[in-house]
Design a protein around this motif. Structure first.
Motif, PDB file in Angstrom:
ATOM      1  N   VAL A 270      -3.949   2.879  -7.518  1.00 14.95           N
ATOM      2  CA  VAL A 270      -3.559   3.174  -6.154  1.00 14.95           C
ATOM      3  C   VAL A 270      -4.598   4.073  -5.526  1.00 14.95           C
ATOM      4  CG1 VAL A 270      -1.821   4.192  -4.640  1.00 14.95           C
ATOM      5  CG2 VAL A 270      -1.120   2.918  -6.682  1.00 14.95           C
TER       6      VAL A 270
ATOM      7  N   VAL B  53      -3.277  -5.066  -2.177  1.00 17.68           N
ATOM      8  CA  VAL B  53      -2.668  -4.927  -0.856  1.00 17.68           C
ATOM      9  C   VAL B  53      -3.179  -3.650  -0.190  1.00 17.68           C
ATOM     10  CG1 VAL B  53      -0.499  -4.575   0.393  1.00 17.68           C
ATOM     11  CG2 VAL B  53      -0.617  -6.247  -1.474  1.00 17.68           C
TER      12      VAL B  53
ATOM     13  N   LEU C 180      -3.345  -1.012  -4.924  1.00 18.18           N
ATOM     14  CA  LEU C 180      -2.793  -0.716  -3.602  1.00 18.18           C
ATOM     15  C   LEU C 180      -3.674   0.324  -2.915  1.00 18.18           C
ATOM     16  CD1 LEU C 180      -0.481  -0.882  -1.499  1.00 18.18           C
ATOM     17  CD2 LEU C 180       0.674   0.916  -2.791  1.00 18.18           C
ATOM     18  N   GLU C 181      -4.019   0.079  -1.658  1.00 18.19           N
ATOM     19  CA  GLU C 181      -4.820   1.013  -0.871  1.00 18.19           C
ATOM     20  C   GLU C 181      -4.009   1.486   0.313  1.00 18.19           C
ATOM     21  OE1 GLU C 181      -8.771   0.868   1.978  1.00 18.19           O
ATOM     22  OE2 GLU C 181      -8.748  -0.375   0.166  1.00 18.19           O
TER      23      GLU C 181
ATOM     24  N   VAL D 164       3.343  -2.756  -8.566  1.00 18.44           N
ATOM     25  CA  VAL D 164       2.302  -2.626  -7.551  1.00 18.44           C
ATOM     26  C   VAL D 164       0.977  -2.339  -8.241  1.00 18.44           C
ATOM     27  CG1 VAL D 164       1.491  -1.344  -5.546  1.00 18.44           C
ATOM     28  CG2 VAL D 164       3.944  -1.760  -5.858  1.00 18.44           C
TER      29      VAL D 164
ATOM     30  N   MET E  99       3.286  -6.624  -5.815  1.00 18.67           N
ATOM     31  CA  MET E  99       2.195  -6.448  -4.855  1.00 18.67           C
ATOM     32  C   MET E  99       0.905  -6.296  -5.632  1.00 18.67           C
ATOM     33  SD  MET E  99       3.757  -3.679  -2.154  1.00 18.67           S
ATOM     34  CE  MET E  99       2.206  -3.600  -1.276  1.00 18.67           C
ATOM     35  N   ASP E 100      -0.134  -7.034  -5.200  1.00 22.90           N
ATOM     36  CA  ASP E 100      -1.419  -6.943  -5.868  1.00 22.90           C
ATOM     37  C   ASP E 100      -2.523  -7.062  -4.828  1.00 22.90           C
ATOM     38  OD1 ASP E 100      -3.213  -6.901  -8.158  1.00 22.90           O
ATOM     39  OD2 ASP E 100      -3.548  -9.021  -7.721  1.00 22.90           O
TER      40      ASP E 100
ATOM     41  N   VAL F 209       5.626   4.885   1.201  1.00 21.53           N
ATOM     42  CA  VAL F 209       6.001   4.081   0.041  1.00 21.53           C
ATOM     43  C   VAL F 209       7.186   4.764  -0.609  1.00 21.53           C
ATOM     44  CG1 VAL F 209       5.303   3.151  -2.183  1.00 21.53           C
ATOM     45  CG2 VAL F 209       3.659   3.258  -0.310  1.00 21.53           C
TER      46      VAL F 209
END
Length: 332
Positions: free
Chosen positions: A330, A290, A312-313, A309, A287-288, A320
């Motif tokens: 994050v 996202v 991530l926001e 990941v 995930m990038d 999660v």
């Protein structure tokens, strides 16, 4: 006999750029076509090479703007309107073809309707399938299920039967409406709108680029969202849209509602909202860039595999739950 060949002829090129001579047909008796049109004695029709191109049986007919050549044939009660048949193509039974070119070994039969389309290769349209403004190569629609193989673009496909996408299908600039869609072989979807009433399942290698996918009731809807991003919307927790498979790529996408992505996935520059979820499996997950919010969640179903990941926001009631996770940047 219901028609005869006249002495009026013309020379044309077939799809192999070979010159062929076609003759205009003329009705020798009165009969009514499938669409209700009455063909009267002496009325001129279209152009054929010989009687092998148009059966003398049934009410099949080729209108004055149509051509049939090579070993292509029209039979049964089929109708050709402003269309051309080449190679070994067949239009039979109660099929209707309008403003289209049918080539190769393609077969249009039963109550299929084709309009404004190009159908080539080893394609087949069966049952009550309707296609408009399509370009098909090696596509099969019908049989026991509504099967799609090969390449098609600029298409509108409507079926009440379950739809299976088979054999390295490439779909572009099209709209598909079906009760249930299953992609059971590698497929590429680009600029495609999918409207379905039940479930959407993806297996094996699949790429979705700039697509809009909607889970709706049985009413056919043509609502479109912004074309810049892939949008997958679920509506009911009892009938989740499931994307499940190997090497799923979602880029510039929005998942909202009851949508579940399972298997091996890679997601970039996307949003998860409104109960949408990601489920892991043994393998690689990335995930990038996202954004997750509004009860969306990621849940680990295995301790195996690598999860990466970055950027991530998180906001709202998000979850999660990942093992062996590598996090970068994050924001909560």
């Amino acid at each position: 006999m219901k028609y005869k060949l006249t002495l009026e002829s013309k020379e044309v090129l077939n799809v192999k750029a070979t010159k062929v001579i076609l003759f205009r047909i003329e009705a020798t008796k009165e009969f009514t076509l499938l669409n209700g049109t009455v063909v009267k004695v002496g009325e001129k029709g279209g152009w054929i090479e010989g009687q092998h191109n148009l059966s003398q049986e049934g009410t099949c007919w080729v209108d004055e703007e149509s051509m049939v050549m090579d070993t292509a044939s029209v039979s049964g009660d089929a109708i050709l309107i402003e269309s051309n048949l080449y190679d070994q193509a067949k239009v039979l039974e109660k099929a209707q073809v309008e403003k289209s070119d049918i080539k190769g070994t393609s077969v249009i039969r039963e109550r299929a309707r084709v309009k404004g389309s190009i159908v080539s290769g080893n394609s087949g349209l069966f049952f009550s399938t309707e296609v408009y403004d399509c370009e098909f190569t090696n596509v099969h629609v019908g049989e026991l299920l509504f099967n799609i193989r090969g390449y098609f673009k600029n298409s509108v496909i409507v079926s009440g039967l379950p739809t299976r996408i088979l054999n390295h299908c490439h779909c572009e600039d099209s709209l598909i409406h079906s009760g249930r869609i299953t992609i059971s072989a590698p497929a590429n979807f680009k600029n495609v709108t999918v409207s379905l009433s039940k479930k959407f399942l993806i297996f094996q290698k699949t790429k979705l680029i700039n697509c809009s996918m909607f889970k709706r009731d049985s009413t056919f809807k043509t609502k479109r969202h912004a074309s810049e991003e892939t949008i997958i919307e679920g509506e009911s927790k009892d009938d989740v849209i499931t994307i499940d498979g190997d090497e799923i790529l979602l880029a510039n996408s929005t998942l909202s509602g009851h949508v579940s992505v399972q298997g091996d996935w890679e997601i970039h520059n996307s949003k998860l909202m409104d109960y949408s979820s990601l489920m892991t499996s043994p393998g690689k997950h990335i995930m990038d860039d996202v954004v997750m919010k509004d009860f969306s969640y990621i849940r680990d179903t295995t301790f195996d595999g690598t999860k990466t990941v970055s950027n991530l926001e998180l906001s709202g009631d998000t979850i999660v739950d990942l093992n062996h996770l590598q996090f970068w940047n994050v924001t909560v």
